[in-house]
Design a protein around this motif. Structure first.
Motif, PDB file in Angstrom:
ATOM      1  N   ALA A  22      38.229 -13.112  -1.263  1.00 42.49           N
ATOM      2  CA  ALA A  22      36.657 -13.103  -0.437  1.00 42.49           C
ATOM      3  C   ALA A  22      35.882 -12.743   0.639  1.00 42.49           C
ATOM      4  CB  ALA A  22      35.709 -14.374  -1.053  1.00 42.49           C
ATOM      5  N   LYS A  23      37.255 -13.535   2.061  1.00 40.09           N
ATOM      6  CA  LYS A  23      37.143 -13.194   3.368  1.00 40.09           C
ATOM      7  C   LYS A  23      37.360 -11.548   3.467  1.00 40.09           C
ATOM      8  CE  LYS A  23      38.030 -17.992   4.693  1.00 40.09           C
ATOM      9  NZ  LYS A  23      38.839 -19.097   4.991  1.00 40.09           N
ATOM     10  N   HIS A  24      38.507 -11.213   2.738  1.00 41.34           N
ATOM     11  CA  HIS A  24      39.019  -9.522   3.204  1.00 41.34           C
ATOM     12  C   HIS A  24      38.169  -9.419   2.385  1.00 41.34           C
ATOM     13  CE1 HIS A  24      41.742  -6.917   3.494  1.00 41.34           C
ATOM     14  NE2 HIS A  24      41.497  -6.695   2.383  1.00 41.34           N
ATOM     15  N   ARG A  25      37.403  -8.879   1.472  1.00 46.45           N
ATOM     16  CA  ARG A  25      36.169  -8.279   0.496  1.00 46.45           C
ATOM     17  C   ARG A  25      35.376  -8.204   1.975  1.00 46.45           C
ATOM     18  NH1 ARG A  25      35.324 -10.855  -3.737  1.00 46.45           N
ATOM     19  NH2 ARG A  25      37.841 -10.675  -4.750  1.00 46.45           N
ATOM     20  N   GLN A  26      34.823  -9.407   2.480  1.00 49.89           N
ATOM     21  CA  GLN A  26      33.778  -9.622   3.349  1.00 49.89           C
ATOM     22  C   GLN A  26      34.461  -8.561   4.869  1.00 49.89           C
ATOM     23  OE1 GLN A  26      33.163 -13.658   4.236  1.00 49.89           O
ATOM     24  NE2 GLN A  26      31.220 -13.657   3.090  1.00 49.89           N
ATOM     25  N   LEU A  27      35.163  -8.987   5.004  1.00 49.42           N
ATOM     26  CA  LEU A  27      35.872  -7.962   6.407  1.00 49.42           C
ATOM     27  C   LEU A  27      35.793  -6.159   5.674  1.00 49.42           C
ATOM     28  CD1 LEU A  27      38.967  -9.641   7.689  1.00 49.42           C
ATOM     29  CD2 LEU A  27      37.067  -8.840   8.921  1.00 49.42           C
ATOM     30  N   GLU A  28      35.992  -5.710   5.139  1.00 43.94           N
ATOM     31  CA  GLU A  28      35.656  -4.864   3.780  1.00 43.94           C
ATOM     32  C   GLU A  28      34.333  -4.136   4.145  1.00 43.94           C
ATOM     33  OE1 GLU A  28      38.080  -4.213   0.166  1.00 43.94           O
ATOM     34  OE2 GLU A  28      39.856  -4.542   1.412  1.00 43.94           O
ATOM     35  N   ILE A  29      33.881  -4.709   3.937  1.00 47.06           N
ATOM     36  CA  ILE A  29      32.018  -4.586   3.893  1.00 47.06           C
ATOM     37  C   ILE A  29      31.503  -4.374   5.103  1.00 47.06           C
ATOM     38  CG2 ILE A  29      29.891  -5.075   3.659  1.00 47.06           C
ATOM     39  CD1 ILE A  29      31.336  -7.083   0.670  1.00 47.06           C
ATOM     40  N   LYS A  69      41.563 -17.011  -4.423  1.00 47.02           N
ATOM     41  CA  LYS A  69      40.271 -16.098  -4.937  1.00 47.02           C
ATOM     42  C   LYS A  69      39.279 -16.346  -3.092  1.00 47.02           C
ATOM     43  CE  LYS A  69      36.079 -17.159  -7.618  1.00 47.02           C
ATOM     44  NZ  LYS A  69      35.973 -15.716  -8.624  1.00 47.02           N
ATOM     45  N   GLU A  70      39.379 -17.651  -2.473  1.00 48.72           N
ATOM     46  CA  GLU A  70      38.594 -17.653  -1.585  1.00 48.72           C
ATOM     47  C   GLU A  70      39.379 -16.825  -0.483  1.00 48.72           C
ATOM     48  OE1 GLU A  70      38.863 -21.768   0.083  1.00 48.72           O
ATOM     49  OE2 GLU A  70      37.360 -22.624  -1.229  1.00 48.72           O
ATOM     50  N   ARG A  71      40.186 -16.447  -0.178  1.00 45.80           N
ATOM     51  CA  ARG A  71      40.992 -15.292   0.592  1.00 45.80           C
ATOM     52  C   ARG A  71      40.976 -13.840   0.245  1.00 45.80           C
ATOM     53  NH1 ARG A  71      46.696 -17.824   1.046  1.00 45.80           N
ATOM     54  NH2 ARG A  71      46.916 -19.462   2.052  1.00 45.80           N
ATOM     55  N   LYS A  86      31.225 -22.314  -7.613  1.00 45.45           N
ATOM     56  CA  LYS A  86      30.363 -22.377  -8.036  1.00 45.45           C
ATOM     57  C   LYS A  86      30.097 -22.734  -9.963  1.00 45.45           C
ATOM     58  CE  LYS A  86      27.464 -19.068  -5.500  1.00 45.45           C
ATOM     59  NZ  LYS A  86      27.014 -17.486  -5.706  1.00 45.45           N
ATOM     60  N   PRO A  87      29.837 -23.007 -10.746  1.00 43.94           N
ATOM     61  CA  PRO A  87      30.039 -23.546 -12.441  1.00 43.94           C
ATOM     62  C   PRO A  87      30.628 -22.257 -13.083  1.00 43.94           C
ATOM     63  CG  PRO A  87      27.963 -24.624 -11.720  1.00 43.94           C
ATOM     64  CD  PRO A  87      28.128 -23.467 -10.851  1.00 43.94           C
ATOM     65  N   ASP A  88      29.230 -21.364 -12.953  1.00 43.02           N
ATOM     66  CA  ASP A  88      30.916 -19.857 -13.073  1.00 43.02           C
ATOM     67  C   ASP A  88      31.734 -19.331 -12.834  1.00 43.02           C
ATOM     68  OD1 ASP A  88      28.726 -19.435 -11.200  1.00 43.02           O
ATOM     69  OD2 ASP A  88      28.550 -17.564 -12.266  1.00 43.02           O
ATOM     70  N   GLU A  89      31.951 -19.271 -11.669  1.00 46.38           N
ATOM     71  CA  GLU A  89      33.787 -19.171 -11.332  1.00 46.38           C
ATOM     72  C   GLU A  89      34.002 -20.294 -11.189  1.00 46.38           C
ATOM     73  OE1 GLU A  89      32.240 -19.099  -6.980  1.00 46.38           O
ATOM     74  OE2 GLU A  89      31.379 -16.992  -6.957  1.00 46.38           O
ATOM     75  N   ALA A  90      33.548 -21.581 -11.496  1.00 44.22           N
ATOM     76  CA  ALA A  90      34.737 -22.470 -11.676  1.00 44.22           C
ATOM     77  C   ALA A  90      35.355 -22.051 -12.982  1.00 44.22           C
ATOM     78  CB  ALA A  90      33.639 -23.932 -11.362  1.00 44.22           C
ATOM     79  N   GLU A  91      34.697 -21.817 -14.257  1.00 42.05           N
ATOM     80  CA  GLU A  91      34.564 -22.089 -15.355  1.00 42.05           C
ATOM     81  C   GLU A  91      35.681 -20.942 -15.623  1.00 42.05           C
ATOM     82  OE1 GLU A  91      32.508 -21.474 -19.369  1.00 42.05           O
ATOM     83  OE2 GLU A  91      31.448 -22.096 -17.854  1.00 42.05           O
ATOM     84  N   GLU A  92      35.494 -19.877 -14.766  1.00 43.13           N
ATOM     85  CA  GLU A  92      36.334 -18.001 -14.695  1.00 43.13           C
ATOM     86  C   GLU A  92      37.898 -18.331 -14.164  1.00 43.13           C
ATOM     87  OE1 GLU A  92      36.390 -14.565 -12.478  1.00 43.13           O
ATOM     88  OE2 GLU A  92      33.996 -14.907 -13.650  1.00 43.13           O
ATOM     89  N   ARG A 122      47.449 -28.179  -9.536  1.00 44.05           N
ATOM     90  CA  ARG A 122      48.052 -26.910  -8.188  1.00 44.05           C
ATOM     91  C   ARG A 122      47.547 -25.560  -8.938  1.00 44.05           C
ATOM     92  NH1 ARG A 122      53.873 -28.745  -8.598  1.00 44.05           N
ATOM     93  NH2 ARG A 122      53.421 -30.478  -7.901  1.00 44.05           N
ATOM     94  N   ILE A 123      47.732 -25.375 -10.108  1.00 39.65           N
ATOM     95  CA  ILE A 123      47.805 -23.961 -10.408  1.00 39.65           C
ATOM     96  C   ILE A 123      46.686 -23.775 -10.294  1.00 39.65           C
ATOM     97  CG2 ILE A 123      47.663 -22.171 -12.541  1.00 39.65           C
ATOM     98  CD1 ILE A 123      50.217 -23.827 -13.483  1.00 39.65           C
ATOM     99  N   ALA A 124      45.704 -24.547 -10.085  1.00 40.23           N
ATOM    100  CA  ALA A 124      43.887 -24.239  -9.734  1.00 40.23           C
ATOM    101  C   ALA A 124      43.380 -23.993  -8.532  1.00 40.23           C
ATOM    102  CB  ALA A 124      43.331 -25.488 -10.928  1.00 40.23           C
ATOM    103  N   ARG A 125      43.982 -24.755  -8.182  1.00 37.65           N
ATOM    104  CA  ARG A 125      44.336 -25.390  -5.970  1.00 37.65           C
ATOM    105  C   ARG A 125      44.669 -24.051  -5.942  1.00 37.65           C
ATOM    106  NH1 ARG A 125      47.833 -25.988  -2.363  1.00 37.65           N
ATOM    107  NH2 ARG A 125      47.491 -26.491  -0.319  1.00 37.65           N
ATOM    108  N   ASN A 126      45.561 -23.405  -6.069  1.00 39.50           N
ATOM    109  CA  ASN A 126      45.884 -21.933  -5.553  1.00 39.50           C
ATOM    110  C   ASN A 126      45.745 -21.245  -5.962  1.00 39.50           C
ATOM    111  OD1 ASN A 126      48.329 -23.577  -4.586  1.00 39.50           O
ATOM    112  ND2 ASN A 126      49.451 -23.002  -6.073  1.00 39.50           N
ATOM    113  N   ARG A 127      44.740 -20.818  -7.316  1.00 38.93           N
ATOM    114  CA  ARG A 127      44.258 -19.814  -7.231  1.00 38.93           C
ATOM    115  C   ARG A 127      42.896 -19.667  -6.873  1.00 38.93           C
ATOM    116  NH1 ARG A 127      46.063 -17.037 -11.813  1.00 38.93           N
ATOM    117  NH2 ARG A 127      47.515 -16.967 -11.973  1.00 38.93           N
ATOM    118  N   ARG A 128      42.278 -21.554  -6.851  1.00 34.78           N
ATOM    119  CA  ARG A 128      40.789 -20.947  -5.947  1.00 34.78           C
ATOM    120  C   ARG A 128      41.301 -20.638  -4.681  1.00 34.78           C
ATOM    121  NH1 ARG A 128      39.150 -25.252  -2.552  1.00 34.78           N
ATOM    122  NH2 ARG A 128      40.663 -26.791  -2.953  1.00 34.78           N
ATOM    123  N   ILE A 129      42.023 -21.400  -3.646  1.00 37.17           N
ATOM    124  CA  ILE A 129      42.505 -21.140  -2.283  1.00 37.17           C
ATOM    125  C   ILE A 129      42.738 -19.035  -2.315  1.00 37.17           C
ATOM    126  CG2 ILE A 129      44.589 -20.817  -1.080  1.00 37.17           C
ATOM    127  CD1 ILE A 129      44.532 -23.425  -1.002  1.00 37.17           C
TER     128      ILE A 129
END
Length: 188
Positions: free
Chosen positions: A94-101, A90-92, A46-52, A81-88
């Motif tokens: 988010a998946k972990h948070r979904q498991l916690e929920i 962030k996705e991980r 999402k644009p706001d997440e990308a900006e962050e 490369r830093i952006a790619r790693n940070r994105r990955i």
């Protein structure tokens, strides 16, 4: 990006690393931030997440520019490369948070106490005994209705028994079951 531009960005990154040069940093920020954001949005952010995330990447440049080695890669490669790693990452997260929920499925159900287990066993035994007292012609219809999920009409059609008879046999079976369960439990 041509070789002169590559060298120019490397020298700006060195100025940030060595002198905390804000002007050099602003130049790099103005050039790379919109490109990184666009790149991340194209990768379903999402644009706001990308900006962050771009803010995080540029903060890495500000605080860790000394880690950038122009002999290893271009500055753009390093930042992407830093952006790619940070994105990955962030996705991980988010998946972990979904498991916690939905963590409830990890928890064991409350273990019943011995007296509750005994009561359940006695109740199960009473129901089984009461079901055994129901005549077979009624029990077959109860099984079809409640264990196989058939409607009364489907039972009548599959057995050849009139619909009214199906309904009355099921009703009689439940009446017998209710009476058997209302009787006091024997103390044998």
């Amino acid at each position: 990006m041509d070789l002169d531009e590559k060298d120019h960005f490397a020298s700006l990154a060195k100025a940030v690393a060595d002198n905390r040069d804000q002007t050099a940093f602003a130049t790099l920020f103005d050039y790379f931030a919109p490109r990184l954001k666009s790149w991340l949005v194209k990768r379903s952010m999402k644009p706001d997440e990308a900006e962050e995330l771009v803010q995080e990447v540029m903060a890495v440049l500000w605080h860790r520019a000394h880690l950038y080695d122009p002999s290893q890669s271009s500055l753009s490669t390093w930042l992407y490369r830093i952006a790619r790693n940070r994105r990955i990452d962030k996705e991980r997260r988010a998946k972990h948070r979904q498991l916690e929920i939905s963590e409830d499925w990890f928890c064991l159900a409350e273990v019943p106490t011995a007296d509750i287990l005994l009561e359940r066993a006695e109740s199960d035994a009473r129901v089984r005994a009461a079901l055994e007292k129901i005549p077979d012609e009624q029990m077959q219809l109860v099984r079809a209705a409640f264990f196989l999920g058939q409607t009364h009409s489907e039972i009548a059609s599959s057995t050849g028994i009139p619909l009214g008879t199906v309904k009355s046999r099921i009703r009689l079976a439940f009446e017998r079951l209710r009476k058997a369960l209302e009787e006091p439990a024997s103390l044998t």
